[in-house]
Design a protein around this motif. Structure first.
Motif, PDB file in Angstrom:
ATOM      1  N   LYS A 133       0.812  -1.215   0.000  1.00  0.00           N
ATOM      2  CA  LYS A 133       0.000   0.000   0.000  1.00  0.00           C
ATOM      3  C   LYS A 133       0.851   1.273   0.000  1.00  0.00           C
ATOM      4  CE  LYS A 133      -3.758  -2.194   2.623  1.00  0.00           C
ATOM      5  NZ  LYS A 133      -4.525  -2.148   3.904  1.00  0.00           N
ATOM      6  N   LEU A 134       2.167   1.129   0.188  1.00  0.00           N
ATOM      7  CA  LEU A 134       3.049   2.296   0.219  1.00  0.00           C
ATOM      8  C   LEU A 134       3.075   2.968  -1.151  1.00  0.00           C
ATOM      9  CD1 LEU A 134       6.095   0.705   2.113  1.00  0.00           C
ATOM     10  CD2 LEU A 134       4.524   2.419   3.034  1.00  0.00           C
ATOM     11  N   PRO A 135       3.446   4.257  -1.204  1.00  0.00           N
ATOM     12  CA  PRO A 135       3.646   4.902  -2.511  1.00  0.00           C
ATOM     13  C   PRO A 135       4.592   4.071  -3.361  1.00  0.00           C
ATOM     14  CG  PRO A 135       3.737   6.519  -0.746  1.00  0.00           C
ATOM     15  CD  PRO A 135       3.667   5.187  -0.079  1.00  0.00           C
ATOM     16  N   LYS A 136       4.374   4.032  -4.660  1.00  0.00           N
ATOM     17  CA  LYS A 136       5.045   3.106  -5.563  1.00  0.00           C
ATOM     18  C   LYS A 136       6.568   3.130  -5.418  1.00  0.00           C
ATOM     19  CE  LYS A 136       5.242   1.720 -10.426  1.00  0.00           C
ATOM     20  NZ  LYS A 136       4.755   1.991 -11.805  1.00  0.00           N
ATOM     21  N   GLN A 137       7.185   4.313  -5.533  1.00  0.00           N
ATOM     22  CA  GLN A 137       8.647   4.405  -5.460  1.00  0.00           C
ATOM     23  C   GLN A 137       9.147   4.052  -4.065  1.00  0.00           C
ATOM     24  OE1 GLN A 137      10.646   4.578  -7.808  1.00  0.00           O
ATOM     25  NE2 GLN A 137      12.435   5.879  -7.502  1.00  0.00           N
ATOM     26  N   CYS A 138       8.417   4.462  -3.059  1.00  0.00           N
ATOM     27  CA  CYS A 138       8.776   4.180  -1.669  1.00  0.00           C
ATOM     28  C   CYS A 138       8.774   2.667  -1.430  1.00  0.00           C
ATOM     29  CB  CYS A 138       7.779   4.868  -0.735  1.00  0.00           C
ATOM     30  SG  CYS A 138       8.174   4.723   1.013  1.00  0.00           S
ATOM     31  N   ALA A 139       7.731   1.979  -1.916  1.00  0.00           N
ATOM     32  CA  ALA A 139       7.636   0.532  -1.754  1.00  0.00           C
ATOM     33  C   ALA A 139       8.764  -0.174  -2.505  1.00  0.00           C
ATOM     34  CB  ALA A 139       6.277   0.044  -2.258  1.00  0.00           C
ATOM     35  N   LEU A 159      18.297   3.020  -9.526  1.00  0.00           N
ATOM     36  CA  LEU A 159      17.147   3.909  -9.722  1.00  0.00           C
ATOM     37  C   LEU A 159      17.549   5.327 -10.121  1.00  0.00           C
ATOM     38  CD1 LEU A 159      14.907   2.803  -6.691  1.00  0.00           C
ATOM     39  CD2 LEU A 159      14.935   1.941  -9.029  1.00  0.00           C
ATOM     40  N   GLN A 160      18.867   5.568 -10.160  1.00  0.00           N
ATOM     41  CA  GLN A 160      19.400   6.882 -10.539  1.00  0.00           C
ATOM     42  C   GLN A 160      18.870   7.992  -9.620  1.00  0.00           C
ATOM     43  OE1 GLN A 160      18.540   7.224 -14.795  1.00  0.00           O
ATOM     44  NE2 GLN A 160      20.492   6.232 -15.275  1.00  0.00           N
ATOM     45  N   ILE A 161      18.979   7.713  -8.323  1.00  0.00           N
ATOM     46  CA  ILE A 161      18.637   8.703  -7.299  1.00  0.00           C
ATOM     47  C   ILE A 161      19.783   8.752  -6.299  1.00  0.00           C
ATOM     48  CG2 ILE A 161      16.132   8.447  -7.543  1.00  0.00           C
ATOM     49  CD1 ILE A 161      16.165   6.510  -5.205  1.00  0.00           C
ATOM     50  N   SER A 162      19.754   9.701  -5.387  1.00  0.00           N
ATOM     51  CA  SER A 162      20.838   9.819  -4.413  1.00  0.00           C
ATOM     52  C   SER A 162      20.653   8.814  -3.273  1.00  0.00           C
ATOM     53  CB  SER A 162      20.873  11.240  -3.831  1.00  0.00           C
ATOM     54  OG  SER A 162      19.742  11.466  -3.001  1.00  0.00           O
ATOM     55  N   GLU A 163      21.756   8.506  -2.603  1.00  0.00           N
ATOM     56  CA  GLU A 163      21.674   7.605  -1.455  1.00  0.00           C
ATOM     57  C   GLU A 163      20.815   8.205  -0.344  1.00  0.00           C
ATOM     58  OE1 GLU A 163      25.271   5.696  -0.070  1.00  0.00           O
ATOM     59  OE2 GLU A 163      26.243   6.062  -2.004  1.00  0.00           O
ATOM     60  N   LYS A 164      20.855   9.523  -0.207  1.00  0.00           N
ATOM     61  CA  LYS A 164      20.034  10.187   0.806  1.00  0.00           C
ATOM     62  C   LYS A 164      18.551  10.011   0.493  1.00  0.00           C
ATOM     63  CE  LYS A 164      19.317  12.668   4.461  1.00  0.00           C
ATOM     64  NZ  LYS A 164      19.625  12.112   5.799  1.00  0.00           N
ATOM     65  N   THR A 165      18.197  10.066  -0.783  1.00  0.00           N
ATOM     66  CA  THR A 165      16.809   9.850  -1.182  1.00  0.00           C
ATOM     67  C   THR A 165      16.389   8.417  -0.859  1.00  0.00           C
ATOM     68  OG1 THR A 165      16.959  11.486  -2.954  1.00  0.00           O
ATOM     69  CG2 THR A 165      15.186   9.861  -3.112  1.00  0.00           C
ATOM     70  N   VAL A 166      17.290   7.472  -1.074  1.00  0.00           N
ATOM     71  CA  VAL A 166      17.020   6.074  -0.731  1.00  0.00           C
ATOM     72  C   VAL A 166      16.729   5.954   0.761  1.00  0.00           C
ATOM     73  CG1 VAL A 166      18.011   3.758  -0.551  1.00  0.00           C
ATOM     74  CG2 VAL A 166      18.396   5.126  -2.610  1.00  0.00           C
ATOM     75  N   GLU A 167      17.590   6.546   1.568  1.00  0.00           N
ATOM     76  CA  GLU A 167      17.401   6.486   3.019  1.00  0.00           C
ATOM     77  C   GLU A 167      16.079   7.125   3.430  1.00  0.00           C
ATOM     78  OE1 GLU A 167      19.839   7.542   7.122  1.00  0.00           O
ATOM     79  OE2 GLU A 167      20.217   8.716   5.313  1.00  0.00           O
ATOM     80  N   ASN A 168      15.753   8.269   2.839  1.00  0.00           N
ATOM     81  CA  ASN A 168      14.497   8.951   3.169  1.00  0.00           C
ATOM     82  C   ASN A 168      13.290   8.098   2.812  1.00  0.00           C
ATOM     83  OD1 ASN A 168      15.823  11.189   4.171  1.00  0.00           O
ATOM     84  ND2 ASN A 168      15.713  12.335   2.259  1.00  0.00           N
ATOM     85  N   HIS A 169      13.343   7.405   1.681  1.00  0.00           N
ATOM     86  CA  HIS A 169      12.244   6.519   1.280  1.00  0.00           C
ATOM     87  C   HIS A 169      12.048   5.412   2.313  1.00  0.00           C
ATOM     88  CE1 HIS A 169      10.718   7.916  -2.512  1.00  0.00           C
ATOM     89  NE2 HIS A 169      11.903   7.872  -3.119  1.00  0.00           N
ATOM     90  N   ILE A 170      13.153   4.835   2.784  1.00  0.00           N
ATOM     91  CA  ILE A 170      13.058   3.724   3.729  1.00  0.00           C
ATOM     92  C   ILE A 170      12.525   4.200   5.079  1.00  0.00           C
ATOM     93  CG2 ILE A 170      14.408   2.019   5.029  1.00  0.00           C
ATOM     94  CD1 ILE A 170      16.218   1.806   2.551  1.00  0.00           C
ATOM     95  N   ILE A 171      13.013   5.337   5.546  1.00  0.00           N
ATOM     96  CA  ILE A 171      12.527   5.889   6.818  1.00  0.00           C
ATOM     97  C   ILE A 171      11.046   6.229   6.710  1.00  0.00           C
ATOM     98  CG2 ILE A 171      12.689   7.860   8.385  1.00  0.00           C
ATOM     99  CD1 ILE A 171      15.690   7.886   7.885  1.00  0.00           C
ATOM    100  N   ASN A 172      10.644   6.825   5.595  1.00  0.00           N
ATOM    101  CA  ASN A 172       9.230   7.164   5.382  1.00  0.00           C
ATOM    102  C   ASN A 172       8.373   5.904   5.346  1.00  0.00           C
ATOM    103  OD1 ASN A 172       7.060   9.024   4.829  1.00  0.00           O
ATOM    104  ND2 ASN A 172       7.104   8.308   2.707  1.00  0.00           N
ATOM    105  N   ALA A 173       8.868   4.853   4.688  1.00  0.00           N
ATOM    106  CA  ALA A 173       8.130   3.591   4.611  1.00  0.00           C
ATOM    107  C   ALA A 173       7.913   3.013   6.007  1.00  0.00           C
ATOM    108  CB  ALA A 173       8.896   2.596   3.743  1.00  0.00           C
ATOM    109  N   LEU A 174       8.966   3.032   6.830  1.00  0.00           N
ATOM    110  CA  LEU A 174       8.858   2.490   8.177  1.00  0.00           C
ATOM    111  C   LEU A 174       7.890   3.292   9.039  1.00  0.00           C
ATOM    112  CD1 LEU A 174      12.609   1.630   8.811  1.00  0.00           C
ATOM    113  CD2 LEU A 174      10.737   0.007   8.532  1.00  0.00           C
ATOM    114  N   ARG A 175       7.869   4.599   8.862  1.00  0.00           N
ATOM    115  CA  ARG A 175       6.936   5.440   9.619  1.00  0.00           C
ATOM    116  C   ARG A 175       5.493   5.133   9.231  1.00  0.00           C
ATOM    117  NH1 ARG A 175      10.463  11.003   9.073  1.00  0.00           N
ATOM    118  NH2 ARG A 175      11.661  10.770  11.012  1.00  0.00           N
ATOM    119  N   ILE A 176       5.245   5.004   7.942  1.00  0.00           N
ATOM    120  CA  ILE A 176       3.891   4.693   7.475  1.00  0.00           C
ATOM    121  C   ILE A 176       3.465   3.314   7.970  1.00  0.00           C
ATOM    122  CG2 ILE A 176       2.465   4.247   5.434  1.00  0.00           C
ATOM    123  CD1 ILE A 176       4.185   6.315   3.936  1.00  0.00           C
ATOM    124  N   LEU A 177       4.369   2.355   7.879  1.00  0.00           N
ATOM    125  CA  LEU A 177       4.052   0.998   8.323  1.00  0.00           C
ATOM    126  C   LEU A 177       3.738   0.969   9.818  1.00  0.00           C
ATOM    127  CD1 LEU A 177       6.746  -1.072   6.372  1.00  0.00           C
ATOM    128  CD2 LEU A 177       4.278  -1.023   5.950  1.00  0.00           C
TER     129      LEU A 177
END
Length: 212
Positions: A133-139, A159-177
């Motif tokens: 159910k997470l946002p597509k890129q975040c999931a 994914l051609q994004i920054s490592e910081k963006t990767v970390e932010n996606h994972i932290i956001n995913a864990l918060r939503i979960l």
């Protein structure tokens, strides 16, 4: 009982009083704060990460069921370490004269074991459903990290994004979960089941748990 927002500011003695009063928010706060370090302490004795985590969970369940075990004037963290280490030592004593494969066979035939196994699979399924159910890129980032075992750098390159963006996606995913699993939870779940769900979530969160 104190408000949830004030729990993080309480002293150990105050937290113990809240547990005596059956404050679930205080109990959950203590569980999440100390689970990983206690599991590592148990691992030093039993040499099995899964068993170490189970032993820690059993200690917390016993405390929830018998809060009088905690002395309001005692040191909470020290008590937790002592309880977990004693539980690990007792486990080793029980297992000393039993071959591991015999133990597993006997365990697998019990109704309790089968029930716990089924419940764990159902809880894992619940977590996987929430991940979808997470946002597509975040999931996508979250699954690449937690299920595919890729490092942040590898995910960023793919994914051609920054490592910081990767970390932010994972932290956001864990918060939503965490929000969806624990703060919008099914009230029909008993607290022991919630503790098992917390254990599974803690394994997913890993070293980022303290930042959520």
């Amino acid at each position: 009982m104190v408000r949830t927002s004030d729990i993080t500011q309480l002293s150990e003695a105050a937290l113990v009083r809240e547990i005596h009063a059956k404050n679930r928010q205080a109990f959950t706060f203590i569980y999440e704060r100390h689970f990983q370090e206690l599991a590592m302490a148990a691992f030093r004795y039993v040499k099995d990460a899964g068993i170490a985590q189970e032993l820690v969970q059993e200690v917390f369940i016993r405390i929830w069921e018998q809060p009088s075990l905690l002395d309001e004037n005692g040191a909470l963290r020290a008590y937790l370490y002592k309880a977990v280490i004693n539980h690990a030592i007792n486990y080793l004593k029980r297992e000393k004269n039993i071959a591991r494969h015999h133990s597993l066979i006997a365990e697998s035939l019990t109704d309790s074991y089968l029930h716990n196994l089924q419940e764990e699979q159902e809880l894992k399924l619940r977590i996987y459903q929430e991940i979808e159910k997470l946002p597509k890129q975040c999931a996508k980032v979250f699954k690449m990290s937690r299920f595919d075992g890729l490092k942040y750098r590898e995910i960023a390159e793919q994914l051609q994004i920054s490592e910081k963006t990767v970390e932010n996606h994972i932290i956001n995913a864990l918060r939503i979960l965490r929000e969806n699993l624990f703060y919008r939870q099914d009230n029909s779940r008993d607290y022991t089941t919630n503790l098992r769900l917390m254990q599974l979530f803690a394994l997913l969160a890993g070293d980022l748990l303290s930042r959520l």
